[in-house]
Write a protein that holds these residues in place. Structure first.
Motif, PDB file in Angstrom:
ATOM      1  N   ASN A  30      28.791  29.642  44.389  1.00 58.24           N
ATOM      2  CA  ASN A  30      27.490  30.262  44.129  1.00 58.24           C
ATOM      3  C   ASN A  30      27.407  30.911  42.755  1.00 58.24           C
ATOM      4  OD1 ASN A  30      26.417  29.613  46.717  1.00 58.24           O
ATOM      5  ND2 ASN A  30      27.676  31.247  47.572  1.00 58.24           N
ATOM      6  N   ALA A  31      28.470  30.822  41.980  1.00 60.95           N
ATOM      7  CA  ALA A  31      28.459  31.409  40.632  1.00 60.95           C
ATOM      8  C   ALA A  31      27.380  30.715  39.795  1.00 60.95           C
ATOM      9  CB  ALA A  31      29.820  31.246  39.972  1.00 60.95           C
ATOM     10  N   PRO A  32      26.647  31.482  39.006  1.00 60.59           N
ATOM     11  CA  PRO A  32      25.599  30.864  38.181  1.00 60.59           C
ATOM     12  C   PRO A  32      26.192  30.025  37.054  1.00 60.59           C
ATOM     13  CG  PRO A  32      25.857  33.176  37.612  1.00 60.59           C
ATOM     14  CD  PRO A  32      26.753  32.917  38.792  1.00 60.59           C
ATOM     15  N   ILE A  33      25.465  28.997  36.667  1.00 61.82           N
ATOM     16  CA  ILE A  33      25.861  28.206  35.506  1.00 61.82           C
ATOM     17  C   ILE A  33      25.503  29.035  34.278  1.00 61.82           C
ATOM     18  CG2 ILE A  33      25.440  26.104  34.181  1.00 61.82           C
ATOM     19  CD1 ILE A  33      24.833  24.735  36.877  1.00 61.82           C
ATOM     20  N   PRO A  34      26.464  29.312  33.407  1.00 61.29           N
ATOM     21  CA  PRO A  34      26.185  30.169  32.248  1.00 61.29           C
ATOM     22  C   PRO A  34      25.175  29.526  31.290  1.00 61.29           C
ATOM     23  CG  PRO A  34      28.538  29.783  32.506  1.00 61.29           C
ATOM     24  CD  PRO A  34      27.849  28.890  33.455  1.00 61.29           C
ATOM     25  N   PHE A  42      29.261  29.074  25.795  1.00 60.91           N
ATOM     26  CA  PHE A  42      28.767  29.835  26.930  1.00 60.91           C
ATOM     27  C   PHE A  42      28.439  31.263  26.521  1.00 60.91           C
ATOM     28  CE2 PHE A  42      31.213  27.041  30.091  1.00 60.91           C
ATOM     29  CZ  PHE A  42      30.081  26.325  30.433  1.00 60.91           C
ATOM     30  N   VAL A  43      27.398  31.803  27.117  1.00 56.84           N
ATOM     31  CA  VAL A  43      27.080  33.217  26.982  1.00 56.84           C
ATOM     32  C   VAL A  43      27.838  33.924  28.100  1.00 56.84           C
ATOM     33  CG1 VAL A  43      25.269  34.969  27.115  1.00 56.84           C
ATOM     34  CG2 VAL A  43      24.789  32.757  26.020  1.00 56.84           C
ATOM     35  N   ILE A  44      28.818  34.700  27.718  1.00 58.85           N
ATOM     36  CA  ILE A  44      29.643  35.438  28.676  1.00 58.85           C
ATOM     37  C   ILE A  44      29.367  36.913  28.448  1.00 58.85           C
ATOM     38  CG2 ILE A  44      31.989  35.881  29.497  1.00 58.85           C
ATOM     39  CD1 ILE A  44      32.772  33.188  28.144  1.00 58.85           C
ATOM     40  N   THR A  45      29.088  37.639  29.518  1.00 56.06           N
ATOM     41  CA  THR A  45      28.694  39.039  29.351  1.00 56.06           C
ATOM     42  C   THR A  45      29.632  40.031  30.032  1.00 56.06           C
ATOM     43  OG1 THR A  45      27.261  38.870  31.289  1.00 56.06           O
ATOM     44  CG2 THR A  45      26.250  38.425  29.138  1.00 56.06           C
ATOM     45  N   ALA A  46      30.546  39.546  30.867  1.00 54.93           N
ATOM     46  CA  ALA A  46      31.410  40.454  31.619  1.00 54.93           C
ATOM     47  C   ALA A  46      32.879  40.228  31.254  1.00 54.93           C
ATOM     48  CB  ALA A  46      31.209  40.251  33.114  1.00 54.93           C
ATOM     49  N   TYR A  47      33.633  41.305  31.363  1.00 59.76           N
ATOM     50  CA  TYR A  47      35.066  41.277  31.082  1.00 59.76           C
ATOM     51  C   TYR A  47      35.837  41.390  32.391  1.00 59.76           C
ATOM     52  CZ  TYR A  47      34.212  41.921  26.110  1.00 59.76           C
ATOM     53  OH  TYR A  47      33.815  41.742  24.813  1.00 59.76           O
ATOM     54  N   PRO A  60      42.781  30.685  37.991  1.00 62.17           N
ATOM     55  CA  PRO A  60      42.353  30.000  36.760  1.00 62.17           C
ATOM     56  C   PRO A  60      40.912  30.344  36.403  1.00 62.17           C
ATOM     57  CG  PRO A  60      42.170  28.504  38.599  1.00 62.17           C
ATOM     58  CD  PRO A  60      42.815  29.769  39.133  1.00 62.17           C
ATOM     59  N   ILE A  61      40.556  29.997  35.203  1.00 57.96           N
ATOM     60  CA  ILE A  61      39.168  30.118  34.749  1.00 57.96           C
ATOM     61  C   ILE A  61      38.472  28.841  35.217  1.00 57.96           C
ATOM     62  CG2 ILE A  61      37.665  30.304  32.738  1.00 57.96           C
ATOM     63  CD1 ILE A  61      40.295  31.566  31.363  1.00 57.96           C
ATOM     64  N   ASN A  62      37.545  28.986  36.145  1.00 65.28           N
ATOM     65  CA  ASN A  62      36.879  27.854  36.779  1.00 65.28           C
ATOM     66  C   ASN A  62      35.605  27.497  36.014  1.00 65.28           C
ATOM     67  OD1 ASN A  62      38.713  27.640  39.065  1.00 65.28           O
ATOM     68  ND2 ASN A  62      37.856  29.598  39.696  1.00 65.28           N
ATOM     69  N   VAL A  63      35.706  26.507  35.124  1.00 68.76           N
ATOM     70  CA  VAL A  63      34.578  26.163  34.253  1.00 68.76           C
ATOM     71  C   VAL A  63      33.762  24.973  34.741  1.00 68.76           C
ATOM     72  CG1 VAL A  63      35.630  27.145  32.179  1.00 68.76           C
ATOM     73  CG2 VAL A  63      36.025  24.742  32.739  1.00 68.76           C
ATOM     74  N   LEU A 139      32.385  33.352  35.104  1.00 69.32           N
ATOM     75  CA  LEU A 139      33.127  33.299  33.844  1.00 69.32           C
ATOM     76  C   LEU A 139      33.188  34.693  33.237  1.00 69.32           C
ATOM     77  CD1 LEU A 139      31.862  29.947  32.309  1.00 69.32           C
ATOM     78  CD2 LEU A 139      33.897  30.408  33.691  1.00 69.32           C
ATOM     79  N   LEU A 140      34.401  35.120  32.960  1.00 66.07           N
ATOM     80  CA  LEU A 140      34.671  36.451  32.431  1.00 66.07           C
ATOM     81  C   LEU A 140      35.564  36.333  31.209  1.00 66.07           C
ATOM     82  CD1 LEU A 140      35.700  38.014  35.867  1.00 66.07           C
ATOM     83  CD2 LEU A 140      33.444  38.168  34.787  1.00 66.07           C
ATOM     84  N   VAL A 141      35.544  37.343  30.377  1.00 69.56           N
ATOM     85  CA  VAL A 141      36.460  37.405  29.245  1.00 69.56           C
ATOM     86  C   VAL A 141      37.810  37.860  29.787  1.00 69.56           C
ATOM     87  CG1 VAL A 141      36.961  38.528  27.037  1.00 69.56           C
ATOM     88  CG2 VAL A 141      34.587  37.983  27.644  1.00 69.56           C
ATOM     89  N   PRO A 142      38.863  37.057  29.598  1.00 64.88           N
ATOM     90  CA  PRO A 142      40.179  37.463  30.104  1.00 64.88           C
ATOM     91  C   PRO A 142      40.690  38.731  29.414  1.00 64.88           C
ATOM     92  CG  PRO A 142      40.164  35.127  29.532  1.00 64.88           C
ATOM     93  CD  PRO A 142      38.898  35.723  28.986  1.00 64.88           C
TER      94      PRO A 142
END
Length: 152
Positions: A30-34, A42-47, A60-63, A139-142
């Motif tokens: 259900n994660a939104p497509i960035p 990608f526009v990533i806004t969360a860490y 893993p980072i699930n892209v 998607l988050l900033v690692p």
């Protein structure tokens, strides 16, 4: 075609290593497509606050991806959005595919993680991140990275 053959051969050789239950911990269908920037990143806004996110094969980072034509495009969109801890420009390269896991997202019923090496200037040791093109997740900033400055 060659990549598909190698994938199938690797899958057959490692079939006994694939568990019937996935150990991936951060899959979210259900994660939104960035959204994408004008530079196609990608526009990533969360860490992430989780030190395992991206650094551990079970986190893993699930892209995800839509079809085999663009299987690595989302990895590049994600990595091109990142910078080093102090805004340094990063470089990256795929090292290998590893860690087979079961998934309903492929005809073969299994997927692999891609292992990326990330470097930046004055870094003591390259960072290794695990990425998954078969599943979705937020998607988050690692931890240890920042976001690349977006040019106006």
């Amino acid at each position: 075609m060659k990549k598909t053959f190698v994938f199938i051969a690797f899958l057959l050789l490692s079939a006994s290593c694939v568990s019937t239950k996935s150990t991936l911990m951060n899959v979210d269908d259900n994660a939104p497509i960035p959204k994408l920037t004008k530079d196609n990143t990608f526009v990533i806004t969360a860490y992430s606050k989780d030190k395992k996110y991206g650094y551990d094969k079970d986190y893993p980072i699930n892209v995800f991806y839509r079809n085999t034509r663009d299987e690595s495009i989302n990895q590049e969109r994600f990595l091109n959005a990142l910078a080093g801890p102090n805004g340094e420009k990063i470089t990256f390269r795929k090292l290998e595919s590893c860690c087979p896991f079961p998934t309903k997202k492929t005809e073969l019923g299994a997927g692999f993680l891609d292992v990326y090496e990330i470097k930046w200037k004055d870094q003591k040791k390259p960072v290794i991140l695990y990425m998954n093109i078969y599943e979705k997740g937020h998607l988050l900033v690692p931890v240890g990275f920042s976001l690349k400055k977006i040019e106006p």
